[in-house]
Write a protein that holds these residues in place. Structure first.
Motif, PDB file in Angstrom:
ATOM      1  N   GLY A 243       0.657  -1.214  -0.091  1.00  0.00           N
ATOM      2  CA  GLY A 243       0.139  -0.051  -0.178  1.00  0.00           C
ATOM      3  C   GLY A 243       0.791   1.150   0.137  1.00  0.00           C
ATOM      4  O   GLY A 243       0.529   2.230  -0.839  1.00  0.00           O
ATOM      5  N   TYR A 244       1.858   1.219   0.907  1.00  0.00           N
ATOM      6  CA  TYR A 244       3.019   2.629   0.882  1.00  0.00           C
ATOM      7  C   TYR A 244       3.500   2.896  -0.226  1.00  0.00           C
ATOM      8  O   TYR A 244       3.392   3.823  -0.891  1.00  0.00           O
ATOM      9  N   PHE A 245       4.197   1.587  -0.970  1.00  0.00           N
ATOM     10  CA  PHE A 245       5.117   2.098  -2.119  1.00  0.00           C
ATOM     11  C   PHE A 245       4.466   1.872  -3.193  1.00  0.00           C
ATOM     12  O   PHE A 245       4.689   2.584  -4.308  1.00  0.00           O
ATOM     13  N   SER A 246       3.119   1.435  -3.614  1.00  0.00           N
ATOM     14  CA  SER A 246       2.372   1.934  -4.599  1.00  0.00           C
ATOM     15  C   SER A 246       1.909   3.150  -4.900  1.00  0.00           C
ATOM     16  O   SER A 246       2.003   3.593  -6.101  1.00  0.00           O
ATOM     17  N   VAL A 247       1.764   3.902  -3.803  1.00  0.00           N
ATOM     18  CA  VAL A 247       1.760   5.554  -4.131  1.00  0.00           C
ATOM     19  C   VAL A 247       3.043   6.227  -4.015  1.00  0.00           C
ATOM     20  O   VAL A 247       3.428   6.880  -4.859  1.00  0.00           O
ATOM     21  N   VAL A 248       4.018   5.834  -3.113  1.00  0.00           N
ATOM     22  CA  VAL A 248       5.302   6.379  -3.311  1.00  0.00           C
ATOM     23  C   VAL A 248       6.105   6.164  -4.291  1.00  0.00           C
ATOM     24  O   VAL A 248       6.655   7.098  -4.973  1.00  0.00           O
ATOM     25  N   GLY A 249       6.079   5.055  -4.808  1.00  0.00           N
ATOM     26  CA  GLY A 249       6.663   4.861  -6.253  1.00  0.00           C
ATOM     27  C   GLY A 249       6.507   5.914  -7.319  1.00  0.00           C
ATOM     28  O   GLY A 249       7.149   5.763  -8.356  1.00  0.00           O
ATOM     29  N   TYR A 250       5.062   6.261  -7.326  1.00  0.00           N
ATOM     30  CA  TYR A 250       4.516   7.017  -8.337  1.00  0.00           C
ATOM     31  C   TYR A 250       4.530   8.424  -7.942  1.00  0.00           C
ATOM     32  O   TYR A 250       3.773   9.177  -8.823  1.00  0.00           O
ATOM     33  N   PRO A 372       7.010  -6.636  -2.322  1.00  0.00           N
ATOM     34  CA  PRO A 372       5.939  -5.578  -2.640  1.00  0.00           C
ATOM     35  C   PRO A 372       6.272  -4.151  -2.935  1.00  0.00           C
ATOM     36  O   PRO A 372       5.916  -3.471  -3.871  1.00  0.00           O
ATOM     37  N   GLN A 373       7.730  -3.967  -2.552  1.00  0.00           N
ATOM     38  CA  GLN A 373       8.320  -2.626  -3.082  1.00  0.00           C
ATOM     39  C   GLN A 373       8.569  -2.646  -4.693  1.00  0.00           C
ATOM     40  O   GLN A 373       8.552  -1.523  -5.262  1.00  0.00           O
ATOM     41  N   ILE A 374       8.976  -3.870  -5.144  1.00  0.00           N
ATOM     42  CA  ILE A 374       9.253  -3.772  -6.366  1.00  0.00           C
ATOM     43  C   ILE A 374       7.923  -4.161  -7.072  1.00  0.00           C
ATOM     44  O   ILE A 374       7.957  -3.656  -8.358  1.00  0.00           O
ATOM     45  N   VAL A 375       6.991  -5.123  -6.684  1.00  0.00           N
ATOM     46  CA  VAL A 375       5.775  -5.263  -7.324  1.00  0.00           C
ATOM     47  C   VAL A 375       4.912  -3.932  -7.433  1.00  0.00           C
ATOM     48  O   VAL A 375       4.125  -3.868  -8.591  1.00  0.00           O
ATOM     49  N   ALA A 376       5.064  -3.079  -6.501  1.00  0.00           N
ATOM     50  CA  ALA A 376       4.261  -2.096  -6.404  1.00  0.00           C
ATOM     51  C   ALA A 376       4.023  -1.164  -7.629  1.00  0.00           C
ATOM     52  O   ALA A 376       3.005  -0.822  -8.114  1.00  0.00           O
TER      53      ALA A 376
END
Length: 415
Positions: A243-250, A372-376
């Motif tokens: 949940g966190y990195f899905s947003v932060v990554g973009y 998840p950090q990479i799948v995000a």
């Protein structure tokens, strides 16, 4: 063997050496997060946008999805091999030096294919580094100081993340320089740890274990998931991190495409403002959460409340899609994620099924952390493409964090 065994060993280490070890753990973990955040949040998105600006969202997601295979596979394998060798330092140093080479390569490529290959190499080698570093806590730190140790390890995210994003933002116009600097940071930290903190080899079996078929090996790798508490800790960590990195990554693309920035402020410069805000808040909650959870001997309440807060604050950019709204979101999100990561790490070390398999089992847990950090990016790009915009992405990330808060409730072995 019960988990108290490494704790007892760690208590035999003088307090001054433990303090030195904790400081080194902060340094090496910070260098790791500098690479992850600097590359994942700024350098790689900038590089992908330059390669193909019209398809940057989908392309970044594809690269992230493919590289997740390398990240999630290398972590538990490297953890198991370091368990078998009885040493951590060679894996820390080897992973860091290989990552430096991968980052140098990544900074020189100009096609999507080569960028994908380079990021796969970096993710794989950094997960070798991460697996060995993570195992040092249960190896050397007593259980009654895990909260403090985990707080320092958790503090590495705001420290390293800020450093990585600042370096990346400053070198966004000169990508090879940014990649090289981040690679040097990781290599220097690994060299410092391996020089200042000598390995304490663990006893090895006199008779080597018989070779196992690959299916049996896979079952052994994942055997920790048969433990009910460990399994729920795994699920909660995976949901929260995704949940966190899905947003932060973009976030770079969100700032570019959705948010009206102050005049003269570029998206990369805005990242250099938002990240220190988020990371300062994260540092405060990391230290407070780790120390208070030790003092009160309570872990679940800190983990559950912080995960719930992380889910709720995702609505802030939806309701207030402005620059001030992003500042508020960054601060609150940092508070929530910092406390979660600090105390949840302590929870995980307390529910490990077997002390002698600590690195292997933490490698399995790191699938829920690194994977998840990479799948995000892959998941986030699918959400943005399917539902048409970044509002569904914020709501999706918030829902995952709330589910992560619920996942802590079934754990019984930790209060």
């Amino acid at each position: 063997m019960p988990l108290s065994s490494p704790a007892a060993t760690a208590r035999a280490v003088p307090d001054t050496r433990q303090r030195g070890l904790m400081a080194l753990l902060l340094v090496v973990n910070a260098s790791m997060y500098a690479v992850y955040m600097g590359v994942g949040s700024v350098l790689l998105p900038t590089q992908v946008a330059a390669i193909d600006p019209d398809h940057k969202v989908a392309l970044l997601g594809l690269i992230g999805g493919v590289s997740s295979v390398f990240a999630t596979a290398c972590n538990p394998v490297a953890g198991a091999l370091s368990d078998r060798s009885g040493r951590r330092n060679p894996w820390v140093l080897g992973g860091a030096l290989a990552s430096f080479a991968g980052l140098a390569f990544l900074g020189r490529v100009h096609t999507a294919l080569l960028a994908g290959i380079g990021w796969c190499l970096v993710q794989g080698t950094m997960n070798v580094y991460q697996a060995a570093v993570t195992a040092i806590v249960p190896d050397r730190i007593p259980s009654d100081r895990r909260g403090t140790a985990s707080a320092l390890v958790g503090l590495a995210l705001p420290v390293g993340g800020t450093l990585g994003v600042l370096v990346a933002s400053a070198s966004a116009e000169h990508l090879p320089v940014g990649y090289l600097v981040l690679g040097l940071v990781a290599a220097a930290a690994a060299l410092l740890l391996t020089t200042m903190c000598r390995d304490v080899p663990r006893a090895q079996d006199a008779v080597p274990a018989p070779a196992l078929p690959w299916r049996r090996r896979a079952a052994v790798f994942l055997s920790a998931l048969r433990s009910r508490d460990f399994r729920w800790a795994f699920v909660g960590r995976a949901l929260m991190v995704l949940g966190y990195f899905s947003v932060v990554g973009y976030q770079l693309y969100i700032l570019d495409d959705r948010i009206s920035l102050p005049k003269g402020l570029s998206p990369a410069e805005a990242m250099a403002v938002l990240t220190p805000v988020s990371m300062a808040a994260m540092a405060v909650s990391t230290l407070a959460g780790g120390l208070l959870s030790d003092r009160w001997n309570r872990r679940k309440v800190f983990v559950g409340v912080s995960a719930a807060l992380a889910g709720i604050v995702m609505v802030v950019p939806v309701l207030v899609p402005t620059w001030p709204g992003m500042l508020v979101f960054s601060a609150l999100n940092g508070l929530a994620f910092g406390c979660f990561m600090a105390v949840d790490t302590a929870v995980v070390t307390l529910v490990l099924p077997r002390a002698e398999d600590a690195a292997r089992d933490l490698g399995v847990l790191n699938i829920a952390n690194a994977g998840p950090q990479i799948v995000a990016p892959f998941v986030a790009s699918a959400v943005v493409t399917a539902f048409g915009g970044y509002t569904p992405l914020f709501l999706f990330g918030g829902a995952l964090s709330l589910l992560g808060a619920l996942a802590i409730l079934p754990i019984r072995g930790v209060r």
